[in-house]
Design an enzyme around this catalytic site. Structure first.
Site, mmCIF file in Angstrom:
data_model
loop_
_atom_site.group_PDB
_atom_site.id
_atom_site.type_symbol
_atom_site.label_atom_id
_atom_site.label_comp_id
_atom_site.label_asym_id
_atom_site.label_seq_id
_atom_site.Cartn_x
_atom_site.Cartn_y
_atom_site.Cartn_z
ATOM 1 N N ASP A 92 -1.139 -1.973 2.807
ATOM 2 C CA ASP A 92 -1.075 -0.566 3.164
ATOM 3 C C ASP A 92 -2.507 -0.069 3.330
ATOM 4 O OD1 ASP A 92 0.010 2.100 3.363
ATOM 5 O OD2 ASP A 92 1.668 1.402 2.102
ATOM 6 N N ASP A 106 -1.114 4.237 6.898
ATOM 7 C CA ASP A 106 -0.603 5.503 6.375
ATOM 8 C C ASP A 106 -1.023 6.680 7.263
ATOM 9 O OD1 ASP A 106 0.652 6.533 3.796
ATOM 10 O OD2 ASP A 106 -1.178 7.746 3.820
ATOM 11 N N GLU A 119 2.191 4.589 10.546
ATOM 12 C CA GLU A 119 3.127 5.630 10.115
ATOM 13 C C GLU A 119 2.769 6.894 10.895
ATOM 14 O OE1 GLU A 119 4.586 8.037 6.132
ATOM 15 O OE2 GLU A 119 2.480 7.738 6.566
ATOM 16 N N HIS A 168 9.688 4.138 0.693
ATOM 17 C CA HIS A 168 9.383 4.776 -0.592
ATOM 18 C C HIS A 168 9.333 6.301 -0.508
ATOM 19 C CE1 HIS A 168 5.692 4.719 1.592
ATOM 20 N NE2 HIS A 168 5.120 5.516 0.710
ATOM 21 N N ASP A 169 9.463 6.867 0.695
ATOM 22 C CA ASP A 169 9.430 8.325 0.867
ATOM 23 C C ASP A 169 10.799 8.898 1.222
ATOM 24 O OD1 ASP A 169 6.622 8.405 0.524
ATOM 25 O OD2 ASP A 169 6.276 8.060 2.672
HETATM 26 C C1 GLC Z 1 2.415 8.664 3.577
HETATM 27 C C2 GLC Z 1 2.966 7.855 2.427
HETATM 28 C C3 GLC Z 1 3.335 8.788 1.323
HETATM 29 C C4 GLC Z 1 2.095 9.513 0.878
HETATM 30 C C5 GLC Z 1 1.399 10.194 2.052
HETATM 31 C C6 GLC Z 1 0.007 10.564 1.691
HETATM 32 O O1 GLC Z 1 3.349 9.526 4.102
HETATM 33 O O2 GLC Z 1 4.038 7.080 2.870
HETATM 34 O O3 GLC Z 1 3.924 8.129 0.239
HETATM 35 O O4 GLC Z 1 2.415 10.472 -0.079
HETATM 36 O O5 GLC Z 1 1.277 9.355 3.174
HETATM 37 O O6 GLC Z 1 -0.763 9.405 1.522
#
Ligand code: GLC
Ligand code: CA
Length: 575
Positions: free
Chosen positions: A106, A207, A263, A337-338
């Site tokens: 990540d 991310d 992402e 995980h979100d």
């Molecule tokens: C992304 C991650 C999330 C995190 C956010 C800030 O969305 O998946 O878990 O809180 O970024 O890093």
């Protein structure tokens, strides 16, 4: 079943790999401190291999004060001691490689922790070369520079006494945004990437990578009822983000044959075609968000108890499947995980029979589409949302902040907010992995950092590995099928009977073959018409009712509760 024929375009390894996401804190604890760790992951590699996945994406394991469970990084090249050592990491990579598994890390470089040494130096002096690593601005009218709302509630700006300026944080105030306009900062990021690539990793999940470019005017966003504004038109999918990613590709990515997935919240099909175009100027693929926001409230906030409307889900998946076909490449995911657990969100976890059928149906619906499949830990055994009873059971900063914001400032009662959080909180995905029916579900011999879901007795890998008809074995069959039947990778996509209120049915076509997938999203029996195709032979490939020995020859017109079926049709004269 056809092997790949010569007419099929060459496939990149990441296009027919299955990716499994590990949230390390909650995966497997090896030393009894209640926190999952690298030796824990190592001990489960055979389990993952058996499941039939090819790539492991490991959520952050770097040094972090844990304001956001590791997504707030204070040192990118050190491993947090509670996860293990760099030797543990090297051992994990080497052993994974020996077993034919790849490792994707990540990469969280839109922001750091405020405890990163760059930020400490940045705030300390305006003459420091680190000052421009972050986004510092003067306040306006005794307040922050603009009205942007942080994703984790409140203003996205924080006044810093030492610097006498505000810094931007689109997430937690302990997650200051990096300033990608600064060339020296970009070089630091590329060096960090090289450091990990030299250790032998096989890719990056990036991310919120589409947040890195910001509109330099920092204009106010459209105001919400809380008096704060939405930043998404000015800090997401800006042309600058594409420029930086192209530079990253030239400087780093182009040298390696790796998997890259960005992402990208708020990305449209047109954005994704730029990020993940076939000619690989930026990334291999992105995680789009439209299909996981269909149950948001009217004001676009995630907090509500609405459910996913099937017609909107079909429309959205169709848009992405047809929109990227032959132009870019999709990622396929329901959870991470979100996100809350897919079987609780879109299936039915109220009864063991519906739970099992709907978990298999959802997997069929997703994994017969075009793209790279992602599985989030526990999905392969149908792990469910957590039965939260009170606010003290939550750990996630987004959920906790929203609870106080909504109950104090927006007139929502604590009871209502708890109902909403029970259906939408990210913490639903973060309860420990359920391995056995023994103590703490076999996750730890100590005190787990997060409570174990009480359903672990029934839902665990040990029980499901032994049961040929389990969700776990069904996932194995789906992944095997993807490898055996080329059309799942290559075929185009079209909805079939799109107006059907309860059935999600689609066709994939390629080189004279048709794959027909029909999924009943309801607990009631539904009729479906088989597609009208030229003369040919139908083959039953998979279903969640029939066992693998039964080779169904008659096309079903009646789908039972949450039934899913997959057929392959070969036009006459084709192999
Ligand atoms: C992304 C991650 C999330 C995190 C956010 C800030 O969305 O998946 O878990 O809180 O970024 O890093
Ligand atoms: Ca541990």
């Amino acid at each position: 079943m056809s092997k790949q024929s010569r007419t099929e375009p060459p496939v990149k390894w990441w296009q027919n790999s299955v990716v499994y996401q590990i949230y390390p804190r909650s995966f497997m604890d090896s030393n009894g401190d209640g926190i999952g760790d690298l030796p824990g992951i190592l001990s489960k590699l055979d389990y993952l291999r058996e499941l039939g996945v090819d790539v492991l994406w490991i959520s952050p394991i770097y040094m972090s004060p844990k304001a956001d469970n590791g997504y707030d990084i204070s040192d990118y090249v050190r491993i947090m001691p509670e996860f293990g050592t760099v030797e543990d990491f090297d051992r994990l990579v080497n052993t994974a490689h020996q077993k034919g598994l790849k490792i994707v890390m990540d990469l969280v470089v839109n922001h750091t922790s405020d405890e990163h040494s760059w930020f400490e130096k940045s705030r300390a002096s305006k003459d420091s070369p680190y000052r421009e690593y972050y986004i510092w601005q003067e306040g306006k009218d005794e307040g922050p520079p603009n009205n942007w709302r942080s994703n984790f509630s409140g203003s996205a700006w924080k006044y810093d006494e030492t610097a006498g300026l505000y810094y931007l944080h689109l997430f937690h105030q302990k997650q200051p945004e990096l300033n990608w306009e600064c060339a020296a900062l970009r070089q630091e990021v590329y060096d960090i990437m090289e450091w990990w690539l030299q250790r032998g990793i096989d890719g990056f999940r990036m991310d919120v990578i589409n947040y890195i470019g910001k509109d330099p005017g920092y204009p106010d966003g459209p105001m919400g009822p809380d008096g704060l504004g939405d930043f998404s038109a000015f800090a997401v999918n800006q042309p600058q983000s594409h420029r930086y990613l192209q530079e990253m590709r030239e400087q780093v990515l182009a040298k390696y044959d790796i998997l890259t997935v960005g992402e990208t919240p708020f990305a449209t099909v047109a954005d994704a075609i730029q990020y993940a175009s076939k000619d690989e100027k930026e990334l291999n693929m992105v995680f789009q968000f439209e299909h996981v926001e269909l149950d948001y409230a009217q004001d676009k906030s995630k907090w509500s108890d609405s459910s996913v409307p099937l017609d909107a889900l079909k429309h959205t998946m169709n848009k992405w499947q047809t929109g990227l076909h032959e132009k870019a490449w999709n990622s396929l995911y329901w959870g991470n995980h979100d996100q809350p657990r897919p079987v609780s969100r879109m299936g039915n976890d109220s009864d063991p029979f519906f739970w099992e059928k709907s978990a298999k149906m959802l997997a069929t619906c997703l994994y017969m589409m075009q793209g790279t499949p992602y599985v989030y830990q526990g999905e392969e055994i149908g792990m469910t949302n957590f039965p939260f009873k009170s606010i003290d059971q939550f750990h996630d900063v987004e959920s906790i902040n929203a609870y106080y914001d909504y109950t104090k400032n927006r007139g929502i009662t604590p009871e209502t907010m708890l109902i909403w959080m029970r259906s939408k909180s990210r913490d639903n995905a973060r309860s420990p992995m359920q391995w056995t029916s023994g103590k703490n579900a076999g996750f730890t011999i100590g005190e787990p950092w997060f409570a174990i879901n009480p359903n672990y007795n029934r839902i665990n890998t040990e029980a499901q590995s032994k049961d040929e008809n389990s969700i776990y074995h069904f996932y194995r069959r789906l992944f095997r099928l993807r490898k055996q039947v080329g059309i799942i990778t290559h075929g185009d996509f079209a909805l079939h009977q799109p107006e059907h209120p309860q059935v999600f049915s689609y066709l994939r076509q390629h080189a004279g073959q048709t794959l027909w997938v029909a999924c009943n999203f309801s607990q009631h029996q539904q009729s479906i018409q088989p597609p009208h195709l030229p003369k040919g032979a139908w083959n039953f490939l998979l279903g969640n009712y029939l066992s693998k020995e039964e080779n169904q020859t008659v096309l079903p017109l009646e789908l039972k509760s949450y039934e899913a079926v997959v057929f392959l049709h070969n036009a006459l004269g084709e192999p």
